[in-house]
Enzyme design. Structure first.
Site, short mmCIF file in Angstrom:
data_model
loop_
_atom_site.label_atom_id
_atom_site.label_comp_id
_atom_site.label_asym_id
_atom_site.label_seq_id
_atom_site.Cartn_x
_atom_site.Cartn_y
_atom_site.Cartn_z
N SER A 285 -9.66 -0.41 7.02
CA SER A 285 -9.07 -0.24 5.68
C SER A 285 -8.41 -1.48 5.09
O SER A 285 -8.06 -1.50 3.92
CB SER A 285 -8.05 0.90 5.70
OG SER A 285 -8.72 2.14 5.76
N SER B 99 -9.70 2.04 2.93
CA SER B 99 -8.83 2.76 2.03
C SER B 99 -7.93 1.85 1.17
O SER B 99 -7.50 2.25 0.10
CB SER B 99 -7.94 3.70 2.83
OG SER B 99 -7.08 2.96 3.67
N LYS C 234 0.85 -1.20 0.00
CA LYS C 234 0.00 0.00 0.00
C LYS C 234 0.88 1.25 0.00
O LYS C 234 1.90 1.30 0.71
CB LYS C 234 -0.89 -0.04 1.25
CG LYS C 234 -2.02 0.97 1.26
CD LYS C 234 -2.86 0.80 2.54
CE LYS C 234 -4.01 1.77 2.60
NZ LYS C 234 -4.77 1.63 3.87
#
Lengths: 493, 497, 99
Positions: free
Chosen positions: A179, A155, A80
């Site tokens: 997330s 996210s 990420k």
């Protein structure tokens, strides 16, 4: 040879260690897959082809020299973009960090490198991890491989989508309010949030420091556990890192995979099993509960009366910490600078920079957090939220006196179409309704696929006591053994 | 703005009662910064003592320096404080380019040390200054202001920031307001900061140099008419020497009294002390009422000093200055009052070192408290900065004791040392100041004096030894002072016995 | 009644160093009002005697030894800077003209 991109991480590692495939072949297959489908999925913000191939070659050389390889050596992993990677662009999906190349690696990344995993690149996300759909990425949303017109969750939508699109077998996410788990749920993949302090935050660009937790994403529970065991463990560079050994999550996942849950007591969170969720989500959840009972688990209903206040508490605590954490993005030391025409003062340039560099959700949360911390409002908002946090923690500890883990759906809805929740921010916040309590408590939780609703994946959440991450892996693996993993559409053109 | 005629200090004190408060920042002398392993050495190339943590790079996290926590607790203990059993660091949020994270990691409502005191003596009277809190925080970077006049922030067109200093541990020591000092307020302020400096120096946790900025002092001053409530206070910054502490309080008392008498009310504001003029000027007026939005630092876990550890630190504290003064007063054979003057002059260590270099206590004290104190006072510098080392004083006194210099010559030699002409021996050599110790030359001068003063010589021969003084004077005159009076006297008596 | 006014949002934006546009102000004021009204029910929880939780890990006294570790080079330190000069980070004038 079978398509390595369809294999589990454990299988890929096995091929490499046995010499049936080289790490370079495996990396190349995944890089080719990314090249073929990522235009449509947009899971990656940056693909590090050269770095990946170099890392793969290093693994192959080690093997050639007869050196011992770790359990995930040569396995590709997507990271990420909120996690610092030395010399590789790290933007947190924000314009304000466009082009920034950190001069250091996050601890998680160091451990991935040390384990011989092959980092493919950096995945898309909501800007600074604020969102539940990746629609707040400054670089455009990620599309859900199950339905390219729908959100992949957030996210960490990019990490989850990269797995569902077979671009990577493993990915790293971060979970502040859900997330990792909510994207896992809506993409039919596995996402685990370790115990807070169980994985190091060093190098994770902070959103809400007291909640942020890096964790593993995979297409099955055992792979998630393998990745978990590589990245977890005490780190002296993170003061909130727990100086204790990591529970044996891999063994727990393998135990769970035998399909026996005799003697395991599951607490069904009453407040999260009724209204608020889509009927299809609840149906899939209930069927899964029945499946678990068949495996020998005992299920009791548990009330956690303060969980209903978790969402408001979270939306005071997280923005407050974020308003402070994001103050450093001011166009002085790194990142974007706007409006420096030689005439304007620093304050003007900073303010123009931040207005231009941050997206709307980030700005909303900075303003909200600034408000909640203001001297006149601190007690009513931030202070009160921290007290509610205590009460939520007590709900968990009380529940864990009578049950081994808590269970609920991961998120109330399946993947929703783009644009359907952006106009009213609070509607977006509801996606994290079931995942947030765990973050406030600090314990581990995992989302595992448990079926489909209207053809879209539904996630099942297992929450465990702090530092009992192994328990959730056992239950999740057992459920997986009963309902199987989900196979997303192929995306072949 | 109209200029009000300033009252005299005596006038101001006759009508108003001052209340003072002091906030002192001490940069700790740890090897590394507060939250990272970067070195803290002064004077390195800009931005070479920085890392992701102290540069506030995204993702970097702080880890507290144990030595800084320990030093703060030791300071607290030496200031008679209670040590908090549990406290947290807090974030103080405001934007400023010398703060890499745009918040300062500090302490807010949970300081590490609370409720202490420091006693200071002036002219035999003891004044107690109560300490409200001692807390730990991180220092900021330094900005170089370009394009304006003389490097000041005003009028600058840009600034250049160096973060080498950012993150160095800083201890803030805050007194409670001190009322009831009357005319003594400026002296007490100076004596307090002096005592604080000496205490911290004795702990060996900082070099506490005000001139180099490792000790910085902000002085709060307010005035009220007798019987009234305390007035509005101003905060004076840029007070960079012990002497300036006293001057800043004094000038602020005079300034505020002038305004109050003229019917102007005092604004709560930050002012800057002007070293050259000795008065204070307004600082930045903007946004004085900033809301710092403090909250507990989530990246650092609470500090909970183990009671056994605190007890251990307390037991291991060194001899504190007040105890040491009592001991030295006895060793040197002087009164407590005299000892206090020595302390107030900042002369204790200088005298100690001078004694250690081989001089008697009386000899060492005579120079530092006499001639050198006078010179320091005249040129407005600290005694330690007067330009003479304890070793040089010891050498000087040694020459006097050996009879190679008399007092008058010694003062001239000292002048040369102060002027940078080298050690006493070198000055004597260069200036040709040695006493005439050539007995042949002296004997000739003695004989000459006897011949020129037969009456006096007769008296001495008759046993009136006291009359020798006149002959000694005559000899000194002919040798232009470069003779040792004692030797001359002995020669005269030998000749006439 | 609105939980937060447009003026308050403007003030908070200034405190946060966000040069928001008029249009953003309108939008944020409305949205933040909805959010605040929704989170305000946290005040319904009786929590007077409940201690606040700032950290979920029950750790205290985590320190490092006072030992120097390697720094970045000046070049690395300045590598991300939008502007630099003389080994330092360059910023526009700090004070506004009226100061």
């Amino acid at each position: 040879m079978t398509d390595v991109t369809r294999m589990t991480a454990a299988q890929v590692a096995g091929l490499i260690s046995s010499g049936d495939a080289s790490a370079v072949e495996v990396a190349t297959a995944h890089l080719d897959r990314i090249a073929a489908v990522d235009e449509r999925v947009h899971a990656f913000l940056h693909v590090d082809r050269d770095g990946a191939l170099a890392a793969a070659r290093a693994v192959d050389e080690k093997r050639a020299q007869g050196e011992e390889l770790g359990p995930l050596a040569g396995v590709p992993v997507a990271v990420k973009d909120v996690i610092a990677t030395r010399g590789i662009p790290t933007t947190a999906a924000s314009k304000i960090l466009e082009g920034w190349k950190p001069p250091y690696d996050a601890t998680v990344v160091e451990r991935l490198r040390a384990a011989g995993t092959v980092m493919l690149g950096k995945t898309n996300m909501d800007e600074f991890a604020m969102g539940s759909s990746t629609e707040y990425s400054a670089y455009g949303p990620t599309n859900n491989p199950w339905d390219l017109g729908r959100i992949p969750g957030g996210s960490g939508g990019g990490s989850a989508a990269s797995l569902a699109a077979y671009e990577a077998p493993l990915a790293i996410g971060t979970d502040t309010g859900g997330s990792i788990r909510q994207p896992g749920a809506v993409t039919g993949t596995v996402g685990a949030k370790p115990t807070y302090g169980g994985t190091s935050r060093y190098g994770l660009i902070a959103f809400s420091s007291s909640l942020d937790t890096p964790g593993p994403c995979a297409r099955n529970v055992e792979d998630a556990a393998l990745l978990h065991s590589v990245i977890a463990g005490h780190d002296v560079r993170d003061s909130t890192s727990i100086p204790q050994p990591v529970p044996d999550v891999v063994a727990a996942a393998r135990l769970g995979a035998t399909g026996d849950l005799t003697g395991v007591k599951l607490g069904l969170v009453k407040e999260f099993a009724g209204e608020g969720a889509e009927p299809g989500v609840l149906a899939a959840f209930r069927e899964s509960v029945e499946a678990l009972v068949k495996l020998g688990a005992e299920v009791v209903e548990v009330s956690c009366p303060h969980f209903e206040y978790a969402l408001p508490a979270y939306y005071l605590i997280a923005p407050s910490e974020a308003s402070s954490n994001l103050a450093r993005f001011d166009g002085v030391r790194y990142g974007l600078r706007v409006g420096d025409d030689g005439n304007r003062s620093l304050e003007e340039v900073m303010s123009l920079t931040r207005d231009a560099g941050f997206g709307p959700e980030v700005k909303r949360r900075i303003i909200l957090g600034t408000y909640a911390l203001s001297s006149g409002y601190y007690d009513a908002y931030y202070g009160q939220a921290q007290k509610v946090r205590t009460l939520i923690t007590r709900d968990f500890t009380t529940a864990f006196e009578s049950v081994d883990v808590l269970i609920s759906p991961t998120t109330p809805f399946v993947a929703f179409p783009f644009g359907s929740r952006t106009s009213d921010p609070y509607q977006m916040y509801l996606a994290d309704l079931y995942t947030i309590p765990t973050n406030l408590y600090g314990g581990p939780a995992i989302s595992v696929p448990c079926g489909l609703s209207e053809g879209l994946p539904v996630g099942f959440q297992v929450m465990a006591p702090t530092m009992a991450d192994d328990r959730m892996y056992r239950v999740a693996a057992a459920l997986e053994s009963a309902v199987g993993t989900l196979t997303p559409p192929t995306l072949e053109a | 703005m109209t200029t009000t005629a300033l009252p005299t200090y005596e006038d101001a004190i006759a009508h108003y009662e001052p209340v003072i408060g002091l906030e002192t920042h001490v940069e700790l002398g740890t090897n590394t910064k507060m939250f990272c392993g970067c070195p803290t050495e002064f004077g390195a190339e800009p931005n070479t003592q920085v890392c992701p943590v102290c540069l506030g790079l995204p993702g970097a996290l702080p880890v507290a320096n144990r030595a800084a926590i320990e030093a703060t607790i030791r300071i607290g203990l030496a200031l008679n404080c209670d040590i908090a059993p549990w406290c947290r660091m807090a974030r103080k949020n405001y934007f400023y380019p010398d703060m890499p994270k745009n918040f300062q990691t500090s302490q807010y409502d949970e300081p590490l040390c609370v409720d202490g005191y420091v006693d200071v003596q002036i002219d035999g009277e003891t004044f107690r200054v109560e300490i409200e809190r001692v807390h730990l925080e991180e220092d900021t970077g330094k900005s170089l202001h370009v394009g304006g006049a003389t490097g000041r922030i005003h009028g600058a067109t840009e600034s250049l920031v160096d973060y080498n200093r950012a993150g160095i541990p800083l201890v803030e020591i805050v007194t409670k307001p001190v009322p009831g000092l009357g005319a003594r307020a400026p002296e007490v302020a100076k004596a307090y900061v002096t005592e604080l400096r000496d205490i911290i120096r004795s702990l060996d946790v900082s070099d506490v140099r005000m001139e180099q900025g490792s000790m910085r002092c902000d002085v709060n001053t307010s005035l009220n008419r007798p019987g009234d409530e305390w007035g509005t206070r101003t905060e004076t910054k840029n007070v960079n020497s012990l002497r300036s502490v006293e001057r800043a309080v004094r000038s602020e008392i005079i300034r505020q009294a002038g305004l109050l008498t003229g019917g102007t009310r005092i604004f709560q504001e930050t002012r800057h002390f002007q070293e050259t003029t000795g008065d204070t000027r307004p600082g930045r007026s903007k946004e004085t009422a900033t809301d710092y939005r403090y909250f507990p630092e989530p990246d650092l876990v609470p500090i909970a000093p183990d009671t056994a550890w605190v007890a251990e630190l307390k037991a291991a504290l060194p001899e504190l200055p007040s105890v040491k003064r009592a001991r030295l007063a006895e060793e040197w054979g002087i009164s407590a009052l005299d000892m206090q003057s020595v302390a107030n002059a900042g002369a204790i260590e200088l005298i100690e070192e001078t004694i250690a270099a081989g001089t008697s206590a009386a000899g060492a004290r005579k120079w530092w408290m006499g001639e050198l104190a006078r010179r320091a006072n005249e040129s407005g510098v600290e005694l330690a900065a007067v330009g003479v080392t304890p070793a040089q004083v010891a050498q000087l006194q040694g020459l006097v004791d050996e009879g190679k210099l008399n007092d008058k010559l010694a003062r001239q030699v000292l002048e040369g040392v102060v002027a940078g002409e080298g050690d006493p021996a070198a000055v004597i050599e260069a200036r040709g100041l040695g006493v005439v110790s050539d007995t042949g030359a002296l004997t000739a001068a003695v004989d000459e004096a006897i011949a020129a003063n037969p009456d006096i010589a007769a008296k001495i021969r008759d046993g009136k030894v006291a009359a020798a003084g006149a002959l000694v004077g005559a000899v000194m005159k002919t040798t232009r002072g470069q003779a040792d009076a004692k030797t001359v006297r002995e020669l005269i008596l030998a000749r006439l016995s | 009644m609105a939980a937060i006014s447009r003026e308050e949002v403007a003030h908070l934006a200034r405190l946060s160093r966000l040069a928001v546009t008029e249009q953003e102000l309108d939008q944020f004021a409305g949205q933040l009002d909805v959010i605040l009204q929704s989170v305000a029910r946290i005040g319904d929880v009786a929590a007077d005697d409940i201690p606040p939780t700032s950290h979920s890990v029950p750790l205290t006294n985590i320190y490092r030894d006072d030992v120097v570790t390697p720094c970045l080079t000046q070049e690395e330190a300045l590598s991300g800077a939008p502007d630099s000069a003389e080994g330092r980070f360059r910023v526009p004038r700090i004070l506004d003209e009226e100061d």
